[in-house]
Design an enzyme around this catalytic site. Structure first.
Site, PDB file in Angstrom:
ATOM      1  N   GLY B  42     -31.606  33.421 -31.226  1.00 27.26           N
ATOM      2  CA  GLY B  42     -30.310  33.321 -30.549  1.00 27.26           C
ATOM      3  C   GLY B  42     -30.470  32.661 -29.194  1.00 27.26           C
ATOM      4  N   LEU B  43     -29.561  32.959 -28.292  1.00 23.31           N
ATOM      5  CA  LEU B  43     -29.627  32.315 -26.980  1.00 23.31           C
ATOM      6  C   LEU B  43     -30.951  32.595 -26.306  1.00 23.31           C
ATOM      7  CD1 LEU B  43     -26.099  32.704 -25.408  1.00 23.31           C
ATOM      8  CD2 LEU B  43     -27.168  30.692 -26.384  1.00 23.31           C
ATOM      9  N   ALA B  44     -31.380  33.853 -26.323  1.00 23.91           N
ATOM     10  CA  ALA B  44     -32.624  34.192 -25.626  1.00 23.91           C
ATOM     11  C   ALA B  44     -33.832  33.657 -26.388  1.00 23.91           C
ATOM     12  CB  ALA B  44     -32.721  35.703 -25.446  1.00 23.91           C
ATOM     13  N   GLY B  45     -33.910  33.960 -27.662  1.00 24.47           N
ATOM     14  CA  GLY B  45     -35.080  33.553 -28.451  1.00 24.47           C
ATOM     15  C   GLY B  45     -35.162  32.058 -28.631  1.00 24.47           C
ATOM     16  N   HIS B 266     -15.339  47.640 -26.740  1.00 25.59           N
ATOM     17  CA  HIS B 266     -14.352  46.646 -26.328  1.00 25.59           C
ATOM     18  C   HIS B 266     -12.964  47.117 -26.717  1.00 25.59           C
ATOM     19  CE1 HIS B 266     -12.361  42.838 -25.789  1.00 25.59           C
ATOM     20  NE2 HIS B 266     -13.463  42.319 -25.283  1.00 25.59           N
ATOM     21  N   SER B 284      -9.368  38.453 -28.081  1.00 24.97           N
ATOM     22  CA  SER B 284      -9.724  38.236 -26.678  1.00 24.97           C
ATOM     23  C   SER B 284      -8.985  39.191 -25.740  1.00 24.97           C
ATOM     24  CB  SER B 284      -9.402  36.804 -26.275  1.00 24.97           C
ATOM     25  OG  SER B 284      -9.546  36.670 -24.894  1.00 24.97           O
ATOM     26  N   ARG B 330     -12.285  47.573 -19.205  1.00 20.20           N
ATOM     27  CA  ARG B 330     -12.578  47.819 -20.617  1.00 20.20           C
ATOM     28  C   ARG B 330     -12.788  49.290 -20.967  1.00 20.20           C
ATOM     29  NH1 ARG B 330     -16.862  43.034 -22.453  1.00 20.20           N
ATOM     30  NH2 ARG B 330     -15.357  41.365 -22.287  1.00 20.20           N
ATOM     31  N   ARG B 435     -21.510  46.045 -19.080  1.00 18.96           N
ATOM     32  CA  ARG B 435     -21.670  44.609 -18.874  1.00 18.96           C
ATOM     33  C   ARG B 435     -20.320  43.973 -18.559  1.00 18.96           C
ATOM     34  NH1 ARG B 435     -20.746  40.302 -21.766  1.00 18.96           N
ATOM     35  NH2 ARG B 435     -20.357  41.390 -23.729  1.00 18.96           N
ATOM     36  N   LEU B 441     -24.079  35.875 -22.207  1.00 17.26           N
ATOM     37  CA  LEU B 441     -24.618  34.544 -22.481  1.00 17.26           C
ATOM     38  C   LEU B 441     -25.515  34.129 -21.328  1.00 17.26           C
ATOM     39  CD1 LEU B 441     -21.385  32.817 -23.846  1.00 17.26           C
ATOM     40  CD2 LEU B 441     -23.201  33.941 -25.109  1.00 17.26           C
TER      41      LEU B 441
END
Lengths: 250, 637, 231
Positions: B42-45, B266, B284, B330, B435, B441
């Site tokens: 993903g974004l990190a990996g 959420h 959203s 939230r 968060r 992201l």
């Protein structure tokens, strides 16, 4: 709702496959198509049979994992959605539903409805990138990009790499997929330095993978869940011909 | 176990700069002698694998999907924060840092968060250079929007598909390295164990999901970037295959698991429509700008929403939080919805839902204006529910979304196992107890592009170890354990699918350890989880064998880990006897129902150390020191 | 020249060849039609035109060979692409539905081959004179090959008209997709122009059809005859 399903079953890549029929009953219209398969699979498991293998993950239409041809149409009868966003209320109770995997030489079946789309990854590895070292980038606002161009780039970049274009094409051509990536970079200044090299490499790889050719029939555009336009194919054609005729390759 | 955060000394602003100078370097010729395993794409990996390969390390990257581009980062909608201050509205690295610390309810490490805010700027530059088509103004410059309660516009976005575009950017960088042969990509391959030799992570054991073969891979370091564990609640906004297996198995090998109870719910998701449901879809949060949330005052009101007169409706957020109203944060919005439904006021067939009503906005602004703002969301809602939100109010309900907890890591992102690094949602580091929107992201990419490439060098330069062969006894033992474990699943031969047991676990967890928790409920859950686990091990049915593509086996193995991990989550929630951020203990609330922190006793990270089967894990503590921000109470009245 | 070889071998290069040869053949179709329409100018105009063509001498042969080569390359490329397309899906669908494609676009190979077959027949009729041989040998009062007579006599046969009209329908269907395809394949696609191109593709194909069919139709219905009027 009740349905009669005809599902492609194939043990592995090298086995012969065939359609098997089964019934599902008492399905709520609010059930998604994949959830309907979940229900069937749970029943199969509880009865000691092997469940139907199918790829899926995000179930919100963005990961591009699901790959079902439903009654002859990739991702089923609704437009602009993936199979995971399809709900059973789009069908009529009692209806026959045929479920098949993406069929293409370049997408060999892994099992049942699950296929190997590694060919897409190899096309990307051949040239679907802008070579940039991490950390060496200039300020993001250093190069202004006209909104219209950024929007065109985005339209193409919306591709989720599901392969429905290939599955729908009578020639199993991957031009919409490859065109989308070429088009994204075509509309961005960041794509310019490798413009010719990229399209040559990607198209060569695409041909090597055994996809068919585009005969401009545009079924791909009709089934694309992200509604990518065949404009990207024309752009790639132009880019490829231009690059072939003018690239100073050493 | 000693939790040494290794945070560099000195002023906050220069910690990272100095640390980068202080870390030892690996010379370019030596880099290719080091092999790194990255689990997750993903974004990190993906960003880590690409960047490390670019530096010259030899990288093996693993993902269980059919392509690295499918990782669940792709589903993030809203955007990515960066302290660019392009809008000239007073943003700065310090402000992003402060907002993140405060948003996390003062339960994160100052130094990590500051570094995150610092590198946020580079991330945007990097992504633009890769060809990520962010939204732009007509003048050609990048557009921003405000998000998640921040008072500045610092969120960069690409329509509602920011995660997808960023992931495709990372994937393209990764693809380039795959093409060069610098990264060997292993798709449809699932990590099932970490292998330690002499206490250091030296490799992993994986299962090739297509052939079913168990294989070992050895390396000088192992990076886990395997995401969060929201599907412990079964229904969540996560992809259905997201799992805790990689991090949980690392935990069992000695990596401390930090703050597992920090989970984010959420508030605006489409409610559960029946027991067939497999996942929840996020709508959203921006909908709350124009929608009014309400429930009928009478619990058994059978009338259609529009037939219920104004005076018989309870606009509970507006009533309870007059100044923030429907825009309450939230966690508060989520809990209030739960309270209303618990009181029997819920709407829809399941009675677990509240109305999000646009009638007033449509009357005020016209249907066209609403359609311009939210057309795609309304369309999506209609597709999923079959109801038209222009005519009748939407029904929404909170859903598990993100997990702030994860494997404990130090400033270098190394877990308590030397050589095992953890990035992105899989670690616990930057978001504290809650968060902020558009920060996930940012963190994933910060870890992968800008942190690990430096800090892994420090590890390599200080511990030069020869590669261990995969014929080493530790590998053989791990392979044996993995094989036995799979065989055990196949041998149960009961009568229930693992999914039905997963659903049972998830329902219990969401009920007792979801939006609101209390001692009694948690204790009760801690008793019930082992019962469900027993049911699983006595009655699960996994057809087929392990020598082929067997999705039922994959799922069952993941559920088995969730069944153990759920207990750890509850244990942590019970031990953290305070409310903070997403962790709300009903015993600890102000009169107005706000989370009441206990900074005296709980301003720390809780990291759990595995002790063995049937033994209670040990809770270790890393005190959090706040030298730069003052701890304060959040108020949204 | 390696790059040229590579270009022709590639899918897009091969398609480009299809487009270029296709447009050349389209040019021939137009030129041929404009020549044919001289029939409405009476026997003299028609026969004079035929003579002027023959008087080109070697140039006529260059044109004929060029045309033949274009046809062969067009067909050859199509064969190659079609074979690849068939190979690309070894296991067919049990059920398959077309979503957006037109029948014209899906049947290019069929329509193309039919047009090619008809062309051979057409040559056998009017160039080689194998069919209806008796009408093909006439000369007019100036001693020229009486093309006008041959055409009019030929199209007084109902079956000849029938075959001709069917072939022209198929040619029009082929062109209808071929014309817009030409632009797409060579990379011209713009939202502002696409509807115009699409409509002009249909329009041009229709005009060509009407133009060609006007000849046998007027002959068959006696509007054009051997004495410049009804026969």
């Amino acid at each position: 709702m009740d349905f009669k399903l005809h599902v492609w079953r194939q043990k592995d890549r090298n086995s012969e496959g065939r359609m098997l029929s089964t019934k599902v009953e008492g399905i709520s219209p609010d059930t998604s198509f994949l959830e309907m398969l979940d229900i069937l699979n749970q029943r199969l498991i509880e009865e000691g049979d092997e469940p139907i293998a199918f790829d899926n993950d995000c179930r919100e239409g963005i990961c591009g994992m699901c790959s079902l041809v439903i009654n002859g149409v990739p991702h089923g009868p609704e437009r602009g959605v993936t199979a995971c966003q399809l709900h059973m209320r789009s069908f009529q109770s009692g209806q026959d539903i045929y479920i098949e995997p993406w069929r293409a030489k370049a997408f060999p079946v892994v099992r049942d409805l699950s296929v190997d789309r590694g060919s897409f990854d190899r096309i990307m590895a051949a040239g679907g990138f802008a070579s940039v070292r991490t950390g060496g980038a200039p300020d993001a606002n250093a190069v202004p990009i006209a909104k219209e161009q950024a929007d065109l780039a985005f339209d193409a970049a919306a591709c989720i790499g599901c392969g429905a274009c290939v599955a729908s094409c009578k020639n199993a051509s991957a031009m919409l997929f490859v065109g989308a990536k070429v088009s994204q970079f075509l509309h961005l200044p960041q794509g310019e330095p490798e413009r010719k090299r990229r399209v040559l490499k990607m198209v060569d790889q695409m041909d090597e993978e055994g996809f068919g050719n585009c005969t401009n029939t545009y079924d791909c555009e009709g089934v694309c869940p992200k509604e990518i336009k065949v404009r990207v194919i024309a752009e790639m054609n132009r880019e490829y011909l231009r690059a072939s005729l003018s690239h100073d390759e050493t | 176990m000693k939790l040494d955060s290794k945070v560099p000394s000195g002023p906050l602003e220069t910690k990272w700069e100095r640390h980068k100078f202080d870390v030892k370097l690996v010379n370019p010729a030596n880099k290719r002698k080091f092999k790194v395993i990255v689990v997750g794409s993903g974004l990190a990996g993906g960003s880590a694998a690409a960047t490390l390969a670019e530096l010259g390390y030899e990288v093996d990257c693993f993902c269980f999907q059919d392509s690295p581009r499918r990782a669940h980062s792709i589903a993030a909608q809203g955007g990515i924060n960066a302290a660019k201050n392009y809008q000239n509205d007073g943003d700065s690295v310090y402000r992003l840092f402060y907002d993140t610390i405060k948003g996390g309810d003062f339960r994160s490490r100052e130094a990590n968060v500051y570094r995150l805010a610092q590198v946020s700027e580079n991330i945007i530059d990097q992504c633009v250079a890769q060809g990520v088509p962010f939204a732009r103004e007509y003048g050609g410059h990048l557009a921003n929007r405000s998000f998640g309660g921040a008072q500045v516009s610092r969120t960069f976005y690409a329509r509602g598909q920011t995660g997808q575009q960023l992931l495709l950017g990372a994937y393209s960088a990764l693809s380039q390295q795959i093409g060069r042969g610098q990264v060997k990509m292993h798709t449809r391959t699932e990590m099932l164990d970490v292998v330690l030799v002499d206490g250091k992570a030296r490799g992993i054991v994986v299962r090739d999901l297509v052939s079913g073969k168990i294989e070992s891979h050895s390396a000088h370091a192992v990076i886990l970037a395997t995401g969060g564990y929201s599907p412990v609640f079964f229904l969540s906004t996560n992809a259905v295959n997201c799992n805790v297996t990689a991090t949980y198995r690392a935990y069992k090998k000695g990596a401390a698991f930090a703050n597992p109870c920090y989970t984010q719910i959420h508030p605006t998701c489409i409610p559960v429509s029946g027991d067939h449901q497999s996942k929840l879809t996020l709508m959203s949060e921006s909908l709350r700008n124009d929608g009014r949330i309400w429930v009928p005052k009478a619990g058994d009101d059978k009338r259609a929403a529009k037939d219920i007169p104004e005076d018989q409706r309870d606009y509970y957020l507006e009533r309870k939080y007059p100044s923030f109203g429907n825009l309450a944060p939230r966690d508060i919005a989520s809990r209030s919805a739960k309270e209303a439904c618990d009181a029997g006021l819920g709407v829809g067939d399941s009675k677990r839902g509240v109305y999000l009503d646009f009638a007033d906005s449509i009357n005020r602004l016209g249907e066209q204006a609403i359609s311009q703002r939210y057309g795609n969301l309304f369309h999506m809602y209609q597709k999923i529910t079959g109801e038209n939100p222009y005519q009748s109010p939407m029904r929404i309900y909170p859903a598990p979304h993100y997990t702030m907890g994860g494997l404990w890591v130090d400033y270098n992102l190394m877990s308590t196992i030397p050589g095992l690094f953890v990035l992105g949602e899989a670690n616990f580091s930057d978001h504290g107890a809650n968060r902020l929107g558009a920060s996930a992201l940012m963190q994933g990419l910060a870890d992968g592009y800008f942190v690990i490439p430096y800090t892994i060098g420090q590890y390599f330069a200080s511990e030069f170890l020869p590669l261990v062969g995969t014929d080493h006894e530790e590998f053989k033992k791990a392979e044996g354990d993995v094989t036995d474990n799979l065989q055990r699943l196949l041998n149960v031969n009961g009568s229930r699918s693992s999914m039905s047991i997963h659903r049972e676990l998830g329902t219990l967890m969401f009920d007792k350890c979801g939006m609101a928790r209390n001692e009694e409920g948690l204790k009760d859950t801690l008793k019930k989880i082992p019962e469900i686990r027993d049911e699983f091990w006595n009655n699960v049915k996994v057809p087929g064998d392990s020598q082929c593509f067997n999705q039922a086996l994959e799922q069952a193995a993941r559920v088995a880990d969730f069944l153990e991990f759920a207990e750890l989550l509850c244990r942590d929630a019970l031990a953290r006897d305070e409310s903070c951020g997403g962790h709300f203990r009903e015993e600890h609330q102000t009169e107005d129902g706000e989370a009441k922190r206990n900074d005296e006793d709980f301003a720390h990270v809780a990291a759990w150390e595995y002790q063995g089967e049937d033994k209670e894990p040990v809770r270790h503590v890393e005190p959090l020191e706040f030298e730069n921000v003052k701890l304060s109470t959040r108020s949204y009245k | 020249m390696n790059w040229l070889f590579r270009l022709f071998r590639s899918s897009i290069g091969c398609k480009g060849i299809m487009a270029l040869t296709g447009i050349a053949l389209f040019g021939f179709v137009i030129a041929h039609l404009s020549g044919n329409l001289l029939i409405f100018g009476g026997p003299d105009a028609m026969n004079a035109y035929a003579v002027s063509l023959r008087e080109l001498g070697p140039l006529l042969w260059v044109m004929r060979l060029g045309l033949l080569a274009t046809v062969l390359v067009h067909i050859g490329a199509a064969m190659r692409l079609t074979r690849q397309n068939t190979d690309a899906r070894p296991v067919p669908y049990v059920r398959r539905q077309n979503v957006a494609s037109t029948a014209a676009s899906r049947s290019m190979m069929m329509t193309g081959l039919t047009v090619a077959a008809y062309t051979v027949f057409h040559l056998a009729h009017l160039t080689w004179g194998f069919i209806l041989h008796d009408f093909a040998t006439a000369v007019d009062d100036q001693g020229r090959h009486d093309v006008y007579y041959m055409v009019v006599k030929g199209f007084q046969q109902w079956w000849m008209v029938f075959l001709y009209v069917v072939a022209m329908v198929i040619l029009a269907v082929h062109l209808r997709h071929g014309i817009s395809s030409f632009f797409q394949t060579l990379g011209f696609n713009h939202p502002r122009w696409n509807p115009i191109l699409e409509k002009s593709g249909i329009g041009v194909a229709t005009l060509i059809f009407l133009g060609y069919v006007s000849i046998p139709a007027t002959v068959f219905f006696g509007l054009v005859g051997l004495d410049g009027g009804g026969s």
